[in-house]
Design a protein around this motif. Structure first.
Motif, PDB file in Angstrom:
ATOM      1  N   LYS A 181      41.810 -52.484   0.245  1.00 37.31           N
ATOM      2  CA  LYS A 181      41.589 -51.380   1.188  1.00 37.31           C
ATOM      3  C   LYS A 181      42.780 -51.221   2.131  1.00 37.31           C
ATOM      4  O   LYS A 181      43.217 -50.103   2.415  1.00 37.31           O
ATOM      5  N   TYR A 182      43.309 -52.352   2.617  1.00 36.77           N
ATOM      6  CA  TYR A 182      44.462 -52.308   3.521  1.00 36.77           C
ATOM      7  C   TYR A 182      45.699 -51.733   2.820  1.00 36.77           C
ATOM      8  O   TYR A 182      46.402 -50.872   3.384  1.00 36.77           O
ATOM      9  N   VAL A 183      45.969 -52.191   1.596  1.00 40.99           N
ATOM     10  CA  VAL A 183      47.136 -51.698   0.850  1.00 40.99           C
ATOM     11  C   VAL A 183      47.012 -50.202   0.576  1.00 40.99           C
ATOM     12  O   VAL A 183      47.989 -49.453   0.690  1.00 40.99           O
ATOM     13  N   ILE A 184      45.812 -49.737   0.245  1.00 36.49           N
ATOM     14  CA  ILE A 184      45.592 -48.308  -0.010  1.00 36.49           C
ATOM     15  C   ILE A 184      45.841 -47.493   1.259  1.00 36.49           C
ATOM     16  O   ILE A 184      46.431 -46.404   1.203  1.00 36.49           O
ATOM     17  N   GLU A 185      45.412 -48.019   2.409  1.00 38.41           N
ATOM     18  CA  GLU A 185      45.663 -47.346   3.691  1.00 38.41           C
ATOM     19  C   GLU A 185      47.161 -47.216   3.949  1.00 38.41           C
ATOM     20  O   GLU A 185      47.645 -46.164   4.393  1.00 38.41           O
ATOM     21  N   GLN A 186      47.912 -48.303   3.677  1.00 37.53           N
ATOM     22  CA  GLN A 186      49.369 -48.280   3.859  1.00 37.53           C
ATOM     23  C   GLN A 186      50.033 -47.307   2.888  1.00 37.53           C
ATOM     24  O   GLN A 186      50.980 -46.595   3.254  1.00 37.53           O
ATOM     25  N   GLU A 189      49.338 -43.768   4.129  1.00 41.06           N
ATOM     26  CA  GLU A 189      50.152 -43.491   5.322  1.00 41.06           C
ATOM     27  C   GLU A 189      51.587 -43.147   4.938  1.00 41.06           C
ATOM     28  O   GLU A 189      52.161 -42.166   5.423  1.00 41.06           O
ATOM     29  N   ALA A 190      52.185 -43.966   4.041  1.00 35.86           N
ATOM     30  CA  ALA A 190      53.560 -43.709   3.600  1.00 35.86           C
ATOM     31  C   ALA A 190      53.652 -42.418   2.797  1.00 35.86           C
ATOM     32  O   ALA A 190      54.601 -41.632   2.957  1.00 35.86           O
ATOM     33  N   LYS A 191      52.654 -42.196   1.955  1.00 33.85           N
ATOM     34  CA  LYS A 191      52.642 -40.980   1.124  1.00 33.85           C
ATOM     35  C   LYS A 191      52.545 -39.723   1.989  1.00 33.85           C
ATOM     36  O   LYS A 191      53.240 -38.726   1.738  1.00 33.85           O
ATOM     37  N   ALA A 192      51.686 -39.757   3.017  1.00 34.41           N
ATOM     38  CA  ALA A 192      51.523 -38.608   3.906  1.00 34.41           C
ATOM     39  C   ALA A 192      52.837 -38.275   4.617  1.00 34.41           C
ATOM     40  O   ALA A 192      53.218 -37.104   4.740  1.00 34.41           O
ATOM     41  N   TYR A 193      53.553 -39.327   5.077  1.00 35.47           N
ATOM     42  CA  TYR A 193      54.842 -39.115   5.749  1.00 35.47           C
ATOM     43  C   TYR A 193      55.857 -38.500   4.793  1.00 35.47           C
ATOM     44  O   TYR A 193      56.597 -37.577   5.148  1.00 35.47           O
ATOM     45  N   ILE A 194      55.895 -39.017   3.561  1.00 29.32           N
ATOM     46  CA  ILE A 194      56.855 -38.511   2.560  1.00 29.32           C
ATOM     47  C   ILE A 194      56.570 -37.060   2.216  1.00 29.32           C
ATOM     48  O   ILE A 194      57.489 -36.219   2.191  1.00 29.32           O
ATOM     49  N   VAL A 195      55.321 -36.727   1.993  1.00 29.06           N
ATOM     50  CA  VAL A 195      54.940 -35.354   1.622  1.00 29.06           C
ATOM     51  C   VAL A 195      55.238 -34.370   2.752  1.00 29.06           C
ATOM     52  O   VAL A 195      55.746 -33.262   2.522  1.00 29.06           O
ATOM     53  N   LYS A 215      70.513 -38.153  10.880  1.00 29.76           N
ATOM     54  CA  LYS A 215      70.649 -39.476  10.258  1.00 29.76           C
ATOM     55  C   LYS A 215      69.391 -40.323  10.503  1.00 29.76           C
ATOM     56  O   LYS A 215      68.917 -41.041   9.607  1.00 29.76           O
ATOM     57  N   ARG A 216      68.881 -40.228  11.728  1.00 23.96           N
ATOM     58  CA  ARG A 216      67.682 -40.989  12.072  1.00 23.96           C
ATOM     59  C   ARG A 216      66.495 -40.553  11.212  1.00 23.96           C
ATOM     60  O   ARG A 216      65.725 -41.382  10.716  1.00 23.96           O
ATOM     61  N   ASN A 217      66.345 -39.256  11.011  1.00 18.15           N
ATOM     62  CA  ASN A 217      65.250 -38.740  10.181  1.00 18.15           C
ATOM     63  C   ASN A 217      65.373 -39.195   8.727  1.00 18.15           C
ATOM     64  O   ASN A 217      64.371 -39.528   8.075  1.00 18.15           O
ATOM     65  N   ILE A 218      66.635 -39.202   8.228  1.00 19.41           N
ATOM     66  CA  ILE A 218      66.861 -39.635   6.848  1.00 19.41           C
ATOM     67  C   ILE A 218      66.535 -41.116   6.692  1.00 19.41           C
ATOM     68  O   ILE A 218      65.923 -41.553   5.705  1.00 19.41           O
ATOM     69  N   GLU A 219      66.914 -41.933   7.694  1.00 14.13           N
ATOM     70  CA  GLU A 219      66.617 -43.364   7.670  1.00 14.13           C
ATOM     71  C   GLU A 219      65.101 -43.617   7.655  1.00 14.13           C
ATOM     72  O   GLU A 219      64.598 -44.456   6.900  1.00 14.13           O
ATOM     73  N   LEU A 220      64.389 -42.885   8.510  1.00 11.50           N
ATOM     74  CA  LEU A 220      62.933 -43.035   8.556  1.00 11.50           C
ATOM     75  C   LEU A 220      62.290 -42.640   7.229  1.00 11.50           C
ATOM     76  O   LEU A 220      61.341 -43.272   6.767  1.00 11.50           O
ATOM     77  N   TYR A 221      62.845 -41.590   6.635  1.00 12.83           N
ATOM     78  CA  TYR A 221      62.314 -41.117   5.351  1.00 12.83           C
ATOM     79  C   TYR A 221      62.551 -42.144   4.248  1.00 12.83           C
ATOM     80  O   TYR A 221      61.659 -42.444   3.437  1.00 12.83           O
ATOM     81  N   THR A 226      60.766 -46.712   0.696  1.00  5.95           N
ATOM     82  CA  THR A 226      60.789 -48.148   0.371  1.00  5.95           C
ATOM     83  C   THR A 226      59.419 -48.776   0.615  1.00  5.95           C
ATOM     84  O   THR A 226      58.926 -49.579  -0.199  1.00  5.95           O
ATOM     85  N   LYS A 227      58.787 -48.402   1.744  1.00  6.70           N
ATOM     86  CA  LYS A 227      57.462 -48.924   2.063  1.00  6.70           C
ATOM     87  C   LYS A 227      56.451 -48.533   0.990  1.00  6.70           C
ATOM     88  O   LYS A 227      55.639 -49.356   0.553  1.00  6.70           O
ATOM     89  N   TYR A 228      56.546 -47.281   0.553  1.00  6.56           N
ATOM     90  CA  TYR A 228      55.607 -46.803  -0.474  1.00  6.56           C
ATOM     91  C   TYR A 228      55.776 -47.589  -1.774  1.00  6.56           C
ATOM     92  O   TYR A 228      54.788 -47.991  -2.400  1.00  6.56           O
ATOM     93  N   GLN A 229      57.041 -47.813  -2.156  1.00 13.08           N
ATOM     94  CA  GLN A 229      57.303 -48.550  -3.398  1.00 13.08           C
ATOM     95  C   GLN A 229      56.809 -49.990  -3.306  1.00 13.08           C
ATOM     96  O   GLN A 229      56.181 -50.511  -4.236  1.00 13.08           O
ATOM     97  N   ASN A 230      57.056 -50.633  -2.153  1.00  6.85           N
ATOM     98  CA  ASN A 230      56.603 -52.016  -1.966  1.00  6.85           C
ATOM     99  C   ASN A 230      55.077 -52.113  -1.981  1.00  6.85           C
ATOM    100  O   ASN A 230      54.498 -53.016  -2.605  1.00  6.85           O
ATOM    101  N   GLN A 231      54.430 -51.201  -1.276  1.00  2.00           N
ATOM    102  CA  GLN A 231      52.965 -51.205  -1.231  1.00  2.00           C
ATOM    103  C   GLN A 231      52.365 -50.879  -2.596  1.00  2.00           C
ATOM    104  O   GLN A 231      51.317 -51.412  -2.962  1.00  2.00           O
TER     105      GLN A 231
END
Length: 329
Positions: A181-186, A189-195, A215-221, A226-231
């Motif tokens: 459940k925790y991994v799905i939430e993460q 969250e990452a998917k929503a930000y990416i979309v 540059k800051r926006n690109i770094e966050l993206y 990376t977070k999405y791939q790891n999760q």
């Protein structure tokens, strides 16, 4: 091969782990294995009776009677007349009288007042007061006695065999479920930000301007990617482990759906109970009392709304394991 006329406390002073032992006493009034003896050997062949003693070996062959307080532990065991306890992989007994058997596969010609807990059980002639608990198949030719219990019951195996391991898996299943459940939430969250930001990031990259905010926006993206791939990798690992553990737990909880109780010929006795048990928060039993039944296969059907059913068509594939046990002896 070591030969003895009898074994008693005085002449058993060592273990024979690398030796085969034969004990033979032609005097039927005397026992081959005396009371209080503990034998550890490779293979043990006994042509006579066994008193209150302990035998541990790879295989044990007893062409006589065992005492009610005798204990035998081996991979394969043959006993002509068993009154004691046996723990083994494969067991062949001509007459079981009040003994207790725990094994994977058990073949008994005549069974009276016995208790058997095994994956596969075959009984030729069933007398009275037997308790028979099978995991997969319980087959009996004929029932001539009364007050017998024939069960497919996971609880019996949890109490007898590795229950601690099963409850640990149940606990692990709850932990994996929480982690999933925790991994799905993460992931969400990452998917929503990416979309929500992929279109803006595409524009920023095309502008090709050296802007700190850009540059800051690109770094966050990129971090979100990376977070999405790891999760997602964690998600795959957790799902795989969850599936394996859940399958193992489910196979025990729903053992009753995979087992069969088969009456090959007839029932002449009374109060002979057939029971399938499903364990959970609240155990559920499904019962049938044998009457003038002949040639029936009992099984539990429909996991959502379980009901005990039977049919009269014997599938020979369900019985192949019986001949395999006989060939071992």
């Amino acid at each position: 091969m070591l030969y003895f006329k009898e074994l008693n406390k005085n002449n058993v002073d060592q273990d024979y782990l690398d030796e085969d032992i034969t004990v033979e006493n032609n005097n039927q009034l005397e026992s081959c294995i005396k009371s209080g003896v503990c034998i550890k050997a490779r293979n043990v062949f006994i042509k006579g009776n066994v008193e209150q003693s302990n035998i541990i070996a790879s295989s044990v062959f007893v062409e006589g009677q065992t005492h009610s307080r005798s204990e035998i532990k081996a991979s394969s065991v043959y006993i002509k007349h068993c009154k004691g306890s046996v723990i083994a992989d494969c067991v062949f007994i001509e007459t079981l009288e009040g003994g207790v058997i725990k094994a994977k596969k058990v073949y008994v010609d005549i069974c009276g007042s016995g208790k058997i807990i095994a994956d596969f059980i075959y009984i030729g002639k069933c007398l009275s007061y037997n308790e028979l608990y099978a995991k997969q198949y319980l087959v009996f030719e004929e029932v001539e006695g009364n007050m017998n219990t024939f069960e497919i019951n996971p609880e019996k195996f949890l109490h007898e065999i590795n229950s601690k391991n099963f409850f640990q898996k149940q606990l692990m299943l709850e932990q994996l479920n929480s982690k999933l459940k925790y991994v799905i939430e993460q992931l969400d969250e990452a998917k929503a930000y990416i979309v929500n930001n992929c279109h803006n990031i595409y524009k920023i990259k095309n502008l090709n301007k050296k802007n700190i905010v850009y540059k800051r926006n690109i770094e966050l993206y990129n971090r979100a990617l990376t977070k999405y791939q790891n999760q997602f990798n964690k998600y795959k690992d957790v799902v795989k482990l969850f599936y394996v553990v859940n399958t193992q737990v489910d196979s025990v909880l729903n053992m009753a759906f995979n087992g069969k109780i088969i009456l090959k010929k007839y029932n002449k006795g009374t109060d002979n109970l057939i029971k399938f048990t499903i364990i959970g928060k609240k155990n559920r039993d499904y019962r049938y009392i044998l009457k003038n039944d002949y040639c029936k296969v009992f099984y539990l059907q429909n996991r959502k709304k379980p009901n005990l059913r039977f049919h009269t068509d014997l599938n020979q594939e369900d019985l192949l394991w019986i001949e395999k046990i006989k060939k071992c002896f």
